[in-house]
Motif scaffolding. Structure first.
Motif, PDB file in Angstrom:
ATOM      1  N   ARG A 167      -2.982  -2.533   7.066  1.00 33.95           N
ATOM      2  CA  ARG A 167      -3.130  -1.201   6.446  1.00 33.95           C
ATOM      3  C   ARG A 167      -4.482  -0.574   6.771  1.00 33.95           C
ATOM      4  O   ARG A 167      -4.631   0.633   6.727  1.00 33.95           O
ATOM      5  CB  ARG A 167      -2.936  -1.286   4.942  1.00 33.95           C
ATOM      6  CG  ARG A 167      -4.085  -1.934   4.220  1.00 33.95           C
ATOM      7  CD  ARG A 167      -3.877  -1.956   2.737  1.00 33.95           C
ATOM      8  NE  ARG A 167      -4.995  -2.607   2.091  1.00 33.95           N
ATOM      9  CZ  ARG A 167      -4.990  -3.011   0.868  1.00 33.95           C
ATOM     10  NH1 ARG A 167      -3.923  -2.839   0.116  1.00 33.95           N
ATOM     11  NH2 ARG A 167      -6.039  -3.598   0.344  1.00 33.95           N
ATOM     12  N   ALA A 213       7.279  -7.684  -0.618  1.00 34.22           N
ATOM     13  CA  ALA A 213       6.505  -8.048  -1.805  1.00 34.22           C
ATOM     14  C   ALA A 213       7.406  -8.134  -3.039  1.00 34.22           C
ATOM     15  O   ALA A 213       7.260  -9.043  -3.854  1.00 34.22           O
ATOM     16  CB  ALA A 213       5.375  -7.045  -2.035  1.00 34.22           C
ATOM     17  N   LEU A 214       8.353  -7.211  -3.136  1.00 39.57           N
ATOM     18  CA  LEU A 214       9.305  -7.263  -4.249  1.00 39.57           C
ATOM     19  C   LEU A 214      10.241  -8.455  -4.123  1.00 39.57           C
ATOM     20  O   LEU A 214      10.581  -9.100  -5.109  1.00 39.57           O
ATOM     21  CB  LEU A 214      10.120  -5.967  -4.304  1.00 39.57           C
ATOM     22  CG  LEU A 214       9.369  -4.728  -4.777  1.00 39.57           C
ATOM     23  CD1 LEU A 214      10.235  -3.474  -4.608  1.00 39.57           C
ATOM     24  CD2 LEU A 214       8.942  -4.882  -6.233  1.00 39.57           C
ATOM     25  N   LYS A 229       4.040  -0.068   5.533  1.00 34.73           N
ATOM     26  CA  LYS A 229       3.956   0.017   4.072  1.00 34.73           C
ATOM     27  C   LYS A 229       5.318  -0.235   3.430  1.00 34.73           C
ATOM     28  O   LYS A 229       5.429  -0.975   2.451  1.00 34.73           O
ATOM     29  CB  LYS A 229       3.431   1.399   3.674  1.00 34.73           C
ATOM     30  CG  LYS A 229       3.192   1.568   2.201  1.00 34.73           C
ATOM     31  CD  LYS A 229       2.595   2.946   1.929  1.00 34.73           C
ATOM     32  CE  LYS A 229       2.219   3.108   0.482  1.00 34.73           C
ATOM     33  NZ  LYS A 229       1.575   4.410   0.246  1.00 34.73           N
ATOM     34  N   ALA A 230       6.372   0.340   3.997  1.00 32.49           N
ATOM     35  CA  ALA A 230       7.722   0.156   3.451  1.00 32.49           C
ATOM     36  C   ALA A 230       8.160  -1.310   3.589  1.00 32.49           C
ATOM     37  O   ALA A 230       8.753  -1.872   2.662  1.00 32.49           O
ATOM     38  CB  ALA A 230       8.701   1.075   4.175  1.00 32.49           C
ATOM     39  N   TRP A 257      -0.399  -7.412   5.049  1.00 31.45           N
ATOM     40  CA  TRP A 257      -0.562  -6.025   4.592  1.00 31.45           C
ATOM     41  C   TRP A 257      -2.033  -5.639   4.537  1.00 31.45           C
ATOM     42  O   TRP A 257      -2.427  -4.562   4.974  1.00 31.45           O
ATOM     43  CB  TRP A 257       0.111  -5.846   3.241  1.00 31.45           C
ATOM     44  CG  TRP A 257      -0.227  -4.562   2.539  1.00 31.45           C
ATOM     45  CD1 TRP A 257      -0.859  -4.411   1.347  1.00 31.45           C
ATOM     46  CD2 TRP A 257       0.042  -3.229   3.008  1.00 31.45           C
ATOM     47  NE1 TRP A 257      -1.002  -3.093   1.035  1.00 31.45           N
ATOM     48  CE2 TRP A 257      -0.452  -2.337   2.051  1.00 31.45           C
ATOM     49  CE3 TRP A 257       0.642  -2.709   4.149  1.00 31.45           C
ATOM     50  CZ2 TRP A 257      -0.363  -0.956   2.188  1.00 31.45           C
ATOM     51  CZ3 TRP A 257       0.734  -1.323   4.278  1.00 31.45           C
ATOM     52  CH2 TRP A 257       0.238  -0.468   3.315  1.00 31.45           C
ATOM     53  N   HIS A 289       7.933 -11.934  -4.503  1.00 33.78           N
ATOM     54  CA  HIS A 289       6.871 -12.029  -5.521  1.00 33.78           C
ATOM     55  C   HIS A 289       7.072 -13.299  -6.355  1.00 33.78           C
ATOM     56  O   HIS A 289       8.183 -13.600  -6.786  1.00 33.78           O
ATOM     57  CB  HIS A 289       6.881 -10.791  -6.429  1.00 33.78           C
ATOM     58  CG  HIS A 289       5.629 -10.678  -7.225  1.00 33.78           C
ATOM     59  ND1 HIS A 289       5.418 -11.423  -8.372  1.00 33.78           N
ATOM     60  CD2 HIS A 289       4.513  -9.943  -7.032  1.00 33.78           C
ATOM     61  CE1 HIS A 289       4.226 -11.135  -8.856  1.00 33.78           C
ATOM     62  NE2 HIS A 289       3.658 -10.226  -8.061  1.00 33.78           N
ATOM     63  N   GLN A 312       0.921 -10.606   1.685  1.00 25.59           N
ATOM     64  CA  GLN A 312      -0.246  -9.830   1.235  1.00 25.59           C
ATOM     65  C   GLN A 312      -1.352  -9.812   2.292  1.00 25.59           C
ATOM     66  O   GLN A 312      -1.987  -8.783   2.516  1.00 25.59           O
ATOM     67  CB  GLN A 312      -0.781 -10.395  -0.082  1.00 25.59           C
ATOM     68  CG  GLN A 312       0.130 -10.143  -1.273  1.00 25.59           C
ATOM     69  CD  GLN A 312       0.412  -8.660  -1.460  1.00 25.59           C
ATOM     70  OE1 GLN A 312       1.497  -8.191  -1.125  1.00 25.59           O
ATOM     71  NE2 GLN A 312      -0.543  -7.924  -1.973  1.00 25.59           N
ATOM     72  N   HIS A 327       6.195  -3.936   3.745  1.00 28.20           N
ATOM     73  CA  HIS A 327       5.399  -4.713   2.794  1.00 28.20           C
ATOM     74  C   HIS A 327       5.969  -4.591   1.392  1.00 28.20           C
ATOM     75  O   HIS A 327       6.148  -5.582   0.685  1.00 28.20           O
ATOM     76  CB  HIS A 327       3.937  -4.274   2.802  1.00 28.20           C
ATOM     77  CG  HIS A 327       3.176  -4.796   1.633  1.00 28.20           C
ATOM     78  ND1 HIS A 327       2.888  -4.016   0.536  1.00 28.20           N
ATOM     79  CD2 HIS A 327       2.696  -6.037   1.356  1.00 28.20           C
ATOM     80  CE1 HIS A 327       2.247  -4.748  -0.360  1.00 28.20           C
ATOM     81  NE2 HIS A 327       2.115  -5.977   0.114  1.00 28.20           N
ATOM     82  N   ARG A 328       6.243  -3.360   0.985  1.00 27.99           N
ATOM     83  CA  ARG A 328       6.749  -3.122  -0.370  1.00 27.99           C
ATOM     84  C   ARG A 328       8.065  -3.883  -0.598  1.00 27.99           C
ATOM     85  O   ARG A 328       8.245  -4.532  -1.625  1.00 27.99           O
ATOM     86  CB  ARG A 328       6.938  -1.618  -0.588  1.00 27.99           C
ATOM     87  CG  ARG A 328       7.109  -1.261  -2.045  1.00 27.99           C
ATOM     88  CD  ARG A 328       7.086   0.221  -2.245  1.00 27.99           C
ATOM     89  NE  ARG A 328       5.693   0.686  -2.213  1.00 27.99           N
ATOM     90  CZ  ARG A 328       5.340   1.939  -2.032  1.00 27.99           C
ATOM     91  NH1 ARG A 328       6.234   2.865  -1.850  1.00 27.99           N
ATOM     92  NH2 ARG A 328       4.067   2.285  -2.045  1.00 27.99           N
ATOM     93  N   SER A 329       8.943  -3.824   0.386  1.00 24.62           N
ATOM     94  CA  SER A 329      10.232  -4.502   0.277  1.00 24.62           C
ATOM     95  C   SER A 329      10.054  -6.025   0.188  1.00 24.62           C
ATOM     96  O   SER A 329      10.650  -6.680  -0.669  1.00 24.62           O
ATOM     97  CB  SER A 329      11.093  -4.142   1.489  1.00 24.62           C
ATOM     98  OG  SER A 329      12.248  -4.911   1.515  1.00 24.62           O
TER      99      SER A 329
END
Length: 196
Positions: free
Chosen positions: A73, A37-38, A30-31, A69, A41, A66, A33-35
């Motif tokens: 997930r 994705a930001l 998750k971490a 993820w 993007h 995406q 992906h978040r990194s």
């Protein structure tokens, strides 16, 4: 975490896309992906994209993040995906085990002219001289049982430049273009890069 290269992404696993190990826990995935994705993007990166082709690459990069993820997930999807990866790995491993072994020195070698991929040259240009524009390179071949042949060009071979007996010699798996046979070729002779 490394940045994706769209040309290579089709061979990457979802774990490689996110830059995590296959044993990673959901929080780590998750971490990551978040990194990513930001970072990739389209709203952020498309400002720097100079062409629509660059913009398409930005979108493709984000979509692969995406997709990775979405798969990883979900516990059921991830389990199914891991089974697919194991199956693919087993196929490659069994293919390597079934492949005949040979050395590069057993293959026939011929010096051939390789055409340069030059966008400025027109195929219909009467003044185009292929032998002048071509790069000379060794082409190694070996006949296959089906009648076709295994073929590898010098620049596709892993480099082997040492004579140290203790060093393991590099090898490459060649597949026949006409049938399902494969050979594992050990590079047992020094290969000079085509640029030298």
């Amino acid at each position: 975490m490394s940045t994706l290269h769209v040309e290579e992404q089709s061979t990457w696993t979802h774990y490689q896309v996110l830059g995590v190990a296959p044993t990673a826990e959901l929080d780590e995935i998750k971490a990551a992906h978040r990194s990513l994705a930001l970072k990739c993007h389209p709203d952020k990166k498309s400002r720097n994209a100079s062409t629509s082709m660059d913009n398409a690459k930005v979108v493709a990069e984000f979509e692969s993040v995406q997709m990775a993820w979405t798969c990883l997930r979900d516990e059921t999807r991830r389990r199914r995906y891991d089974q697919e990866l194991r199956h693919q790995h087993q196929k490659v491993t069994s293919r390597l085990q079934m492949a005949s072994s040979m050395t590069l020195s057993e293959m026939s070698c011929e010096l051939v002219s390789i055409e340069n991929d030059d966008d400025d040259n027109d195929d219909n240009d009467d003044n185009n001289n292929d032998t002048q524009d071509g790069e000379l390179q060794n082409c190694y071949t070996y006949p296959c049982r089906c009648g076709d042949s295994f073929e590898v060009f010098q620049d596709e071979l892993p480099e082997f430049v040492t004579t140290n007996i203790d060093q393991k010699m590099p090898s490459i798996l060649l597949e026949c273009q006409s049938c399902s046979l494969a050979v594992q070729v050990t590079v047992d002779i020094p290969i000079k890069s085509s640029s030298s």
